[in-house]
Design a protein around this motif. Sequence first.
Motif, mmCIF file in Angstrom:
data_model
loop_
_atom_site.group_PDB
_atom_site.id
_atom_site.type_symbol
_atom_site.label_atom_id
_atom_site.label_comp_id
_atom_site.label_asym_id
_atom_site.label_seq_id
_atom_site.Cartn_x
_atom_site.Cartn_y
_atom_site.Cartn_z
ATOM 1 N N ALA A 15 46.267 41.509 48.693
ATOM 2 C CA ALA A 15 45.491 41.830 47.547
ATOM 3 C C ALA A 15 44.387 41.012 47.308
ATOM 4 O O ALA A 15 43.337 41.528 46.784
ATOM 5 C CB ALA A 15 46.369 41.658 46.234
ATOM 6 N N GLY A 16 44.192 39.584 47.781
ATOM 7 C CA GLY A 16 43.417 38.736 47.294
ATOM 8 C C GLY A 16 41.927 39.279 48.563
ATOM 9 O O GLY A 16 41.084 38.619 48.377
ATOM 10 N N GLN A 17 42.356 40.010 49.497
ATOM 11 C CA GLN A 17 41.167 40.412 50.289
ATOM 12 C C GLN A 17 40.230 41.414 49.776
ATOM 13 O O GLN A 17 39.176 41.534 50.329
ATOM 14 C CB GLN A 17 41.929 40.903 51.626
ATOM 15 C CG GLN A 17 43.072 40.244 52.185
ATOM 16 C CD GLN A 17 42.547 38.746 52.849
ATOM 17 O OE1 GLN A 17 41.551 38.811 53.812
ATOM 18 N NE2 GLN A 17 42.943 37.668 52.311
ATOM 19 N N TYR A 18 40.674 42.175 48.813
ATOM 20 C CA TYR A 18 39.759 43.115 48.106
ATOM 21 C C TYR A 18 39.813 42.866 46.639
ATOM 22 O O TYR A 18 38.955 43.678 46.053
ATOM 23 C CB TYR A 18 40.122 44.415 48.530
ATOM 24 C CG TYR A 18 41.634 45.033 48.354
ATOM 25 C CD1 TYR A 18 41.881 45.523 47.201
ATOM 26 C CD2 TYR A 18 42.532 44.519 49.427
ATOM 27 C CE1 TYR A 18 43.133 45.973 46.890
ATOM 28 C CE2 TYR A 18 43.928 45.078 49.062
ATOM 29 C CZ TYR A 18 44.243 45.765 47.631
ATOM 30 O OH TYR A 18 45.325 46.114 47.620
ATOM 31 N N LEU A 19 40.634 42.058 46.143
ATOM 32 C CA LEU A 19 40.620 42.233 44.428
ATOM 33 C C LEU A 19 40.173 40.832 44.181
ATOM 34 O O LEU A 19 40.191 39.759 45.038
ATOM 35 C CB LEU A 19 42.038 42.256 44.027
ATOM 36 C CG LEU A 19 42.410 43.744 43.864
ATOM 37 C CD1 LEU A 19 43.914 43.742 43.570
ATOM 38 C CD2 LEU A 19 41.703 44.733 43.384
ATOM 39 N N ASN A 20 39.347 40.706 43.003
ATOM 40 C CA ASN A 20 38.790 39.279 42.576
ATOM 41 C C ASN A 20 40.136 38.369 42.181
ATOM 42 O O ASN A 20 41.035 38.674 41.604
ATOM 43 C CB ASN A 20 37.996 39.563 41.170
ATOM 44 C CG ASN A 20 36.864 40.529 41.497
ATOM 45 O OD1 ASN A 20 36.209 40.150 43.009
ATOM 46 N ND2 ASN A 20 36.194 41.443 40.522
ATOM 47 N N SER A 36 42.049 29.328 41.519
ATOM 48 C CA SER A 36 43.470 29.043 42.162
ATOM 49 C C SER A 36 44.066 29.964 43.176
ATOM 50 O O SER A 36 44.821 29.695 43.776
ATOM 51 C CB SER A 36 44.793 28.922 40.932
ATOM 52 O OG SER A 36 44.192 28.053 40.030
ATOM 53 N N GLY A 37 42.985 31.252 43.246
ATOM 54 C CA GLY A 37 43.407 32.090 44.242
ATOM 55 C C GLY A 37 44.328 33.149 43.806
ATOM 56 O O GLY A 37 44.781 34.329 44.566
ATOM 57 N N ASN A 38 44.784 33.323 42.518
ATOM 58 C CA ASN A 38 45.512 34.137 41.839
ATOM 59 C C ASN A 38 44.864 35.343 41.723
ATOM 60 O O ASN A 38 43.630 35.227 41.235
ATOM 61 C CB ASN A 38 46.467 33.849 40.777
ATOM 62 C CG ASN A 38 47.213 32.433 41.042
ATOM 63 O OD1 ASN A 38 47.812 32.383 42.116
ATOM 64 N ND2 ASN A 38 47.170 31.577 40.084
ATOM 65 N N VAL A 39 45.277 36.659 41.716
ATOM 66 C CA VAL A 39 44.673 37.952 41.591
ATOM 67 C C VAL A 39 44.197 38.075 40.032
ATOM 68 O O VAL A 39 45.173 37.991 39.209
ATOM 69 C CB VAL A 39 45.392 39.108 42.176
ATOM 70 C CG1 VAL A 39 44.876 40.419 41.669
ATOM 71 C CG2 VAL A 39 45.879 39.046 43.795
ATOM 72 N N ALA A 40 43.136 38.028 39.625
ATOM 73 C CA ALA A 40 42.791 38.171 38.293
ATOM 74 C C ALA A 40 41.856 39.303 38.102
ATOM 75 O O ALA A 40 40.541 39.212 37.681
ATOM 76 C CB ALA A 40 42.150 36.738 37.848
ATOM 77 N N ASP A 41 42.121 40.393 38.758
ATOM 78 C CA ASP A 41 41.035 41.492 38.748
ATOM 79 C C ASP A 41 41.419 42.685 37.330
ATOM 80 O O ASP A 41 42.398 43.196 37.656
ATOM 81 C CB ASP A 41 41.166 42.237 39.976
ATOM 82 C CG ASP A 41 39.720 43.086 40.197
ATOM 83 O OD1 ASP A 41 39.609 43.672 39.441
ATOM 84 O OD2 ASP A 41 39.286 42.976 41.301
ATOM 85 N N PRO A 42 40.295 42.701 36.424
ATOM 86 C CA PRO A 42 40.766 43.741 35.361
ATOM 87 C C PRO A 42 40.969 45.148 35.995
ATOM 88 O O PRO A 42 41.452 45.970 35.199
ATOM 89 C CB PRO A 42 39.453 43.747 34.556
ATOM 90 C CG PRO A 42 38.204 43.153 35.594
ATOM 91 C CD PRO A 42 38.872 42.352 36.448
ATOM 92 N N ARG A 43 40.658 45.431 37.042
ATOM 93 C CA ARG A 43 40.926 46.970 37.616
ATOM 94 C C ARG A 43 42.282 47.023 38.160
ATOM 95 O O ARG A 43 42.978 48.042 38.142
ATOM 96 C CB ARG A 43 40.092 46.961 38.875
ATOM 97 C CG ARG A 43 38.666 47.138 38.581
ATOM 98 C CD ARG A 43 37.736 47.088 40.040
ATOM 99 N NE ARG A 43 38.041 45.919 40.973
ATOM 100 C CZ ARG A 43 37.656 45.975 42.189
ATOM 101 N NH1 ARG A 43 36.862 47.026 42.620
ATOM 102 N NH2 ARG A 43 37.691 44.710 42.860
ATOM 103 N N LEU A 44 43.149 45.862 38.013
ATOM 104 C CA LEU A 44 44.622 45.988 38.459
ATOM 105 C C LEU A 44 45.403 45.922 37.345
ATOM 106 O O LEU A 44 45.213 45.010 36.498
ATOM 107 C CB LEU A 44 44.921 44.734 39.318
ATOM 108 C CG LEU A 44 46.331 44.534 39.693
ATOM 109 C CD1 LEU A 44 46.805 45.701 40.756
ATOM 110 C CD2 LEU A 44 46.547 43.230 40.439
ATOM 111 N N GLN A 45 46.174 47.008 36.971
ATOM 112 C CA GLN A 45 46.693 47.283 35.757
ATOM 113 C C GLN A 45 48.309 47.012 36.056
ATOM 114 O O GLN A 45 48.837 47.864 36.866
ATOM 115 C CB GLN A 45 46.402 48.512 35.091
ATOM 116 C CG GLN A 45 44.922 48.528 34.762
ATOM 117 C CD GLN A 45 44.883 48.012 33.478
ATOM 118 O OE1 GLN A 45 45.705 47.740 32.451
ATOM 119 N NE2 GLN A 45 43.601 47.079 33.401
#
Length: 324
Positions: free
Chosen positions: A67-72, A76-85
């Motif tokens: 997921a970190g390859q294409y989501l912000n 800390s490297g944790n996925v924190a992308d507002p597009r991911l619900q």
Amino acid sequence: MDSLPNGPSSPVDMVVDYYLYDYEYAEPPRVTSLQNAVPQRTFSDFGDDVYFVADQRGYESVVHYLAGQYLNTDDSGNVADPRLQLNKVVREISYSSSGVTVKTEDGSVYQADYVMVSASLGVLQSDLIQFKPQLPKWKILAIYEFDMAVYTKIFVKFPKRFWPEGKGREFFLYASTRRGYYGIWQFEKQYPDSNVLLVTVTDKESRRIEQQSDNQTKAEIMEVLRNMFPDQDVPDATDILVPRWWSNRFYKGTFSNWPIGVNRYEYDQLRAPVERVYFTGEHTSEYYNGYVHGGYLAGIDSAEILIDCAQNQMCKYHVQGKYD
């Protein structure tokens, strides 16, 4: 081995047959298509070695990495992308030639040009997600042509080890008069000193066990183990973990299996989009269904099909004839 319709009848022959077939496909050979099983493409393409995931971070660390390859991500490297619900339960997908509307259980509504449905085959066979209009008959038939198998790995913890260790002693088979009754045991080679045993059950036994209490399952397991090791002091288990993939409304089973009579034609229909609704998941993988890498590779394939339509106006999906 004798070739009865339901497979070998003697307990020893039956558990060996179970180990060779059910243990991989979660269903007996009498219902499994050879077209999808021989050769077994996962092993012929990637090798025969099978490894147990013992990483303390868990299997989900692989998902987070991808997921970190294409989501912000955050610092800390944790996925924190507002597009991911997350924690949104999709209950309705309305679609037309101009777009899609997705409604979730909490009342949220999302509009999009296209939607990719990655729910499991078991969920598609359930009533969790309503499609409006209803999916065409050919699509519904394709969804129900395939089996959603159930594969259960039960972990049992003990206060001490009472089983033999050493080279060639990772697997033990229990020969029962009932097919698949706590038949395949693995001893914790990957987790030394944890005193944990792993027993695999599938199909009817999985469904039966999911519907009873963990204490009942533990009692059955203790009886089996004391039959397997009559000369040992087998203590009562201190803990048990029984996954319930079939009962969980978000899975309704563990992975798909190709039954007899199913071939590339039904697979093409299962993967085929319906207007602006696209489908992916391990069940849409032609060669690797039932495996995590099947879901991963199918996701790439399905995304390319959608992108060809959205960006290049190449929206025709070809379904080869049943006997071509």
